[in-house]
Design a protein around this motif. Sequence first.
Motif, mmCIF file in Angstrom:
data_model
loop_
_atom_site.group_PDB
_atom_site.id
_atom_site.type_symbol
_atom_site.label_atom_id
_atom_site.label_comp_id
_atom_site.label_asym_id
_atom_site.label_seq_id
_atom_site.Cartn_x
_atom_site.Cartn_y
_atom_site.Cartn_z
ATOM 1 N N ALA A 161 47.708 24.730 57.041
ATOM 2 C CA ALA A 161 46.688 24.992 56.020
ATOM 3 C C ALA A 161 45.461 25.593 56.708
ATOM 4 C CB ALA A 161 46.327 23.703 55.290
ATOM 5 N N ARG A 162 45.407 26.909 56.770
ATOM 6 C CA ARG A 162 44.395 27.594 57.581
ATOM 7 C C ARG A 162 43.227 28.144 56.765
ATOM 8 N NH1 ARG A 162 47.602 32.247 60.275
ATOM 9 N NH2 ARG A 162 48.281 32.472 58.100
ATOM 10 N N SER A 163 43.204 27.908 55.480
ATOM 11 C CA SER A 163 42.246 28.599 54.620
ATOM 12 C C SER A 163 40.807 28.196 54.891
ATOM 13 C CB SER A 163 42.575 28.338 53.148
ATOM 14 O OG SER A 163 42.500 26.960 52.849
ATOM 15 N N GLY A 164 39.924 29.147 54.635
ATOM 16 C CA GLY A 164 38.502 28.902 54.784
ATOM 17 C C GLY A 164 37.697 30.035 54.170
ATOM 18 N N VAL A 165 36.406 29.823 54.050
ATOM 19 C CA VAL A 165 35.486 30.832 53.523
ATOM 20 C C VAL A 165 34.527 31.217 54.643
ATOM 21 C CG1 VAL A 165 33.798 31.402 51.757
ATOM 22 C CG2 VAL A 165 35.593 29.747 51.253
ATOM 23 N N THR A 166 34.620 32.464 55.106
ATOM 24 C CA THR A 166 33.684 32.978 56.102
ATOM 25 C C THR A 166 32.575 33.717 55.359
ATOM 26 O OG1 THR A 166 35.456 33.220 57.732
ATOM 27 C CG2 THR A 166 33.426 34.458 58.115
ATOM 28 N N PHE A 167 31.325 33.475 55.724
ATOM 29 C CA PHE A 167 30.226 34.017 54.920
ATOM 30 C C PHE A 167 28.994 34.306 55.772
ATOM 31 C CE2 PHE A 167 30.023 29.442 55.020
ATOM 32 C CZ PHE A 167 28.672 29.122 55.150
ATOM 33 N N ARG A 168 28.158 35.166 55.224
ATOM 34 C CA ARG A 168 26.866 35.463 55.847
ATOM 35 C C ARG A 168 25.883 34.368 55.465
ATOM 36 N NH1 ARG A 168 25.611 40.818 57.176
ATOM 37 N NH2 ARG A 168 23.540 39.966 57.627
ATOM 38 N N LYS A 169 25.696 33.443 56.360
ATOM 39 C CA LYS A 169 24.800 32.325 56.102
ATOM 40 C C LYS A 169 23.366 32.801 55.899
ATOM 41 C CE LYS A 169 23.482 27.808 57.966
ATOM 42 N NZ LYS A 169 23.655 26.849 59.099
ATOM 43 N N ASP A 170 22.975 33.852 56.636
ATOM 44 C CA ASP A 170 21.618 34.375 56.486
ATOM 45 C C ASP A 170 21.394 34.969 55.101
ATOM 46 O OD1 ASP A 170 23.539 36.233 57.374
ATOM 47 O OD2 ASP A 170 22.012 37.637 58.052
ATOM 48 N N LYS A 174 18.571 33.648 52.456
ATOM 49 C CA LYS A 174 17.592 34.587 51.917
ATOM 50 C C LYS A 174 17.564 34.545 50.395
ATOM 51 C CE LYS A 174 16.217 39.445 51.887
ATOM 52 N NZ LYS A 174 16.466 40.800 52.431
ATOM 53 N N LEU A 175 18.748 34.379 49.793
ATOM 54 C CA LEU A 175 18.857 34.365 48.337
ATOM 55 C C LEU A 175 18.662 32.962 47.760
ATOM 56 C CD1 LEU A 175 21.957 36.724 48.083
ATOM 57 C CD2 LEU A 175 19.591 37.317 47.489
ATOM 58 N N ASN A 176 18.432 31.989 48.653
ATOM 59 C CA ASN A 176 18.221 30.590 48.238
ATOM 60 C C ASN A 176 19.420 30.065 47.437
ATOM 61 O OD1 ASN A 176 16.741 28.190 48.192
ATOM 62 N ND2 ASN A 176 15.789 28.688 46.223
ATOM 63 N N LEU A 177 20.620 30.294 47.977
ATOM 64 C CA LEU A 177 21.862 29.892 47.318
ATOM 65 C C LEU A 177 22.681 28.982 48.217
ATOM 66 C CD1 LEU A 177 22.936 33.360 45.862
ATOM 67 C CD2 LEU A 177 22.092 31.402 44.537
ATOM 68 N N GLU A 178 23.585 28.239 47.600
ATOM 69 C CA GLU A 178 24.547 27.420 48.319
ATOM 70 C C GLU A 178 25.911 28.105 48.249
ATOM 71 O OE1 GLU A 178 23.879 24.662 49.973
ATOM 72 O OE2 GLU A 178 21.760 24.582 49.369
ATOM 73 N N LEU A 179 26.805 27.727 49.159
ATOM 74 C CA LEU A 179 28.164 28.256 49.107
ATOM 75 C C LEU A 179 28.807 27.860 47.787
ATOM 76 C CD1 LEU A 179 30.001 29.855 51.105
ATOM 77 C CD2 LEU A 179 31.091 27.674 51.643
ATOM 78 N N PRO A 180 29.490 28.773 47.092
ATOM 79 C CA PRO A 180 30.041 28.469 45.770
ATOM 80 C C PRO A 180 31.119 27.396 45.792
ATOM 81 C CG PRO A 180 30.821 30.605 46.552
ATOM 82 C CD PRO A 180 29.746 30.165 47.498
ATOM 83 N N VAL A 181 31.137 26.619 44.722
ATOM 84 C CA VAL A 181 32.153 25.575 44.545
ATOM 85 C C VAL A 181 32.942 25.847 43.260
ATOM 86 C CG1 VAL A 181 32.556 23.107 44.199
ATOM 87 C CG2 VAL A 181 30.797 23.872 45.822
ATOM 88 N N THR A 182 32.269 25.858 42.124
ATOM 89 C CA THR A 182 32.944 26.133 40.846
ATOM 90 C C THR A 182 33.072 27.642 40.643
ATOM 91 O OG1 THR A 182 30.907 26.244 39.549
ATOM 92 C CG2 THR A 182 31.879 24.057 39.904
ATOM 93 N N LEU A 183 33.848 28.054 39.646
ATOM 94 C CA LEU A 183 33.988 29.483 39.354
ATOM 95 C C LEU A 183 32.675 30.071 38.862
ATOM 96 C CD1 LEU A 183 37.556 29.703 37.741
ATOM 97 C CD2 LEU A 183 36.856 30.146 40.109
ATOM 98 N N ASP A 184 31.872 29.281 38.155
ATOM 99 C CA ASP A 184 30.536 29.750 37.758
ATOM 100 C C ASP A 184 29.677 30.003 38.997
ATOM 101 O OD1 ASP A 184 31.081 29.712 35.058
ATOM 102 O OD2 ASP A 184 30.237 27.708 34.731
ATOM 103 N N ASP A 185 29.797 29.125 39.978
ATOM 104 C CA ASP A 185 29.063 29.327 41.229
ATOM 105 C C ASP A 185 29.486 30.640 41.893
ATOM 106 O OD1 ASP A 185 27.854 26.849 40.915
ATOM 107 O OD2 ASP A 185 29.242 25.813 42.270
ATOM 108 N N TRP A 186 30.796 30.882 41.899
ATOM 109 C CA TRP A 186 31.304 32.107 42.527
ATOM 110 C C TRP A 186 30.718 33.345 41.843
ATOM 111 C CZ3 TRP A 186 33.748 33.208 46.930
ATOM 112 C CH2 TRP A 186 34.338 32.148 47.636
#
Length: 506
Positions: A161-170, A174-186
């Motif tokens: 099970a290798r899945s993950g979310v790679t993202f630009r933390k910066d 800058k956008l004052n957001l958290e990593l998405p969880v729900t589909l609305d978040d996405w």
Amino acid sequence: MKKLTVLLCTVLTASSVLTACGSNDNSTVNNAPNSGGNNAKSDKPFHITMVAEQSTQIPKEDNEIEMKLQEYTGVDFSMQWIPGSAYDDKINVMIASQDLPEIMTIKYSPNYISYMKEGLFWEVGPLIKDYPNLAEVSPLHYENVSVDGKVYGVPLFRSLARSGVTFRKDWLEKLNLELPVTLDDWYNVVKAMGEGDPDGNGKKDSYGIMLDKIFADGPSSVVNLLAVSQGAPNQWGVEDGKVVPSFYSQTYFDVLTLFRKLYSENLINQDFAVIDDSSAGTTWDAGKLGIKVGTAGIAVALQGTVAKTVPTAVVDVEPLQGADGKRAPAELGNNGLLVFPKSSVKTEEDLKKILAFLNKLLDEPMATLLQYGIEGKHWKNTDGNATVIDEDLFRLEGKPYRDRLLAINPGGKSIPKDMSDLERKTLDITVDNLNYAVGNPAVSLSSETYSQKGAELNIIMLDAQVKYIMGNIDEEGWKKEIANWEKAGGLKIIEEYTEQYNLIKE
């Protein structure tokens, strides 16, 4: 078998090197363990020859790695290598002639599955529990190579099970957001990354996420990863006693609806149905992409590539999760399996000696040897961690054994690698994902209809998903496409999978 006999006659001269592969000098007496790795004294070492697919230059005979394997296990062990382009043909010749080694590497494919059903190889499932290193891995490793509920070999282990979310933390900061969880978040995060100028150039030229033409193909596809994280089955699921495809689920449809909305607002690339993943890679490297959903392990490489363009970029990785917590689709967890022909492994006692040999390969000294090579030559010990000395030399001399002898050690007994914080985090996510892995109940099931029509049926549903996301069909149109899939053979596949699944469960 007649065809194989003819093939044998035509290639026997060219493949005479394989004669050694069938060497089964069981007149030698075992001093290898019968179970669990405990040695029994005898006059001569037990002999094991293994046939494996050659992917790089063939290591020299009696090389250091083979010598150390023999010294530690007490087994007279040798490898016979066959070029990958000729591997399946030569294995079929060997099977036809019954000129076989003690261990063979094979793929989990219809041709070899038929050999398992015919009884050419030993069943090992009931014995695995007696070998601690082989038994401690996730049961999914074995379930994924089972045939009619029986296990006929030891998997060439890979991460499950290798899945993950790679993202630009910066960008998120800058956008004052958290990593998405729900589909609305996405939706909200992707929209903000596309319209909020996260790269600060004053232009609307970035994407939160991109798709490519295999966006819904396989367990590691973006649609499957997101759908499973939100609660959908992993490609196939069991509902009311039936094995059904994941696109039957409302959650799967909700993920498609998310991408439909993003597409209609130009928040994902409009050419997703025709581009390769390399296009998304180029966009990431240019510092214009915020999130890549895939394997957690890609984070290190993505950090390196984007830093060439944006030295200040901060890259991070996290596991996929939905409203109900972490969920990761289980993959096959193997690169084929090791099987033991009955024609060369004559007795169950000899089979147990071979399993004990494989069990020993997952002890710390052997796991470290297979993972990194020879200490002082391929790697050095840095405060208890393995630091690579010569990657090219290891690729030549050590990698062939790592790839063909149980590969990655699922038990983690090799000493840890000297690695960056980000690399360590990707490894931790991959290990932790096992606690939340969602299996595919159909992965070890067979369907004659799928064998005949699977490719055609997959195209029907892939085209339907593209049409729905692009807005060419609505929800009713989506349901009609499912009905077309069912009429074209989908219902028959469900019937065949369900019948077999229930038989195994009994």
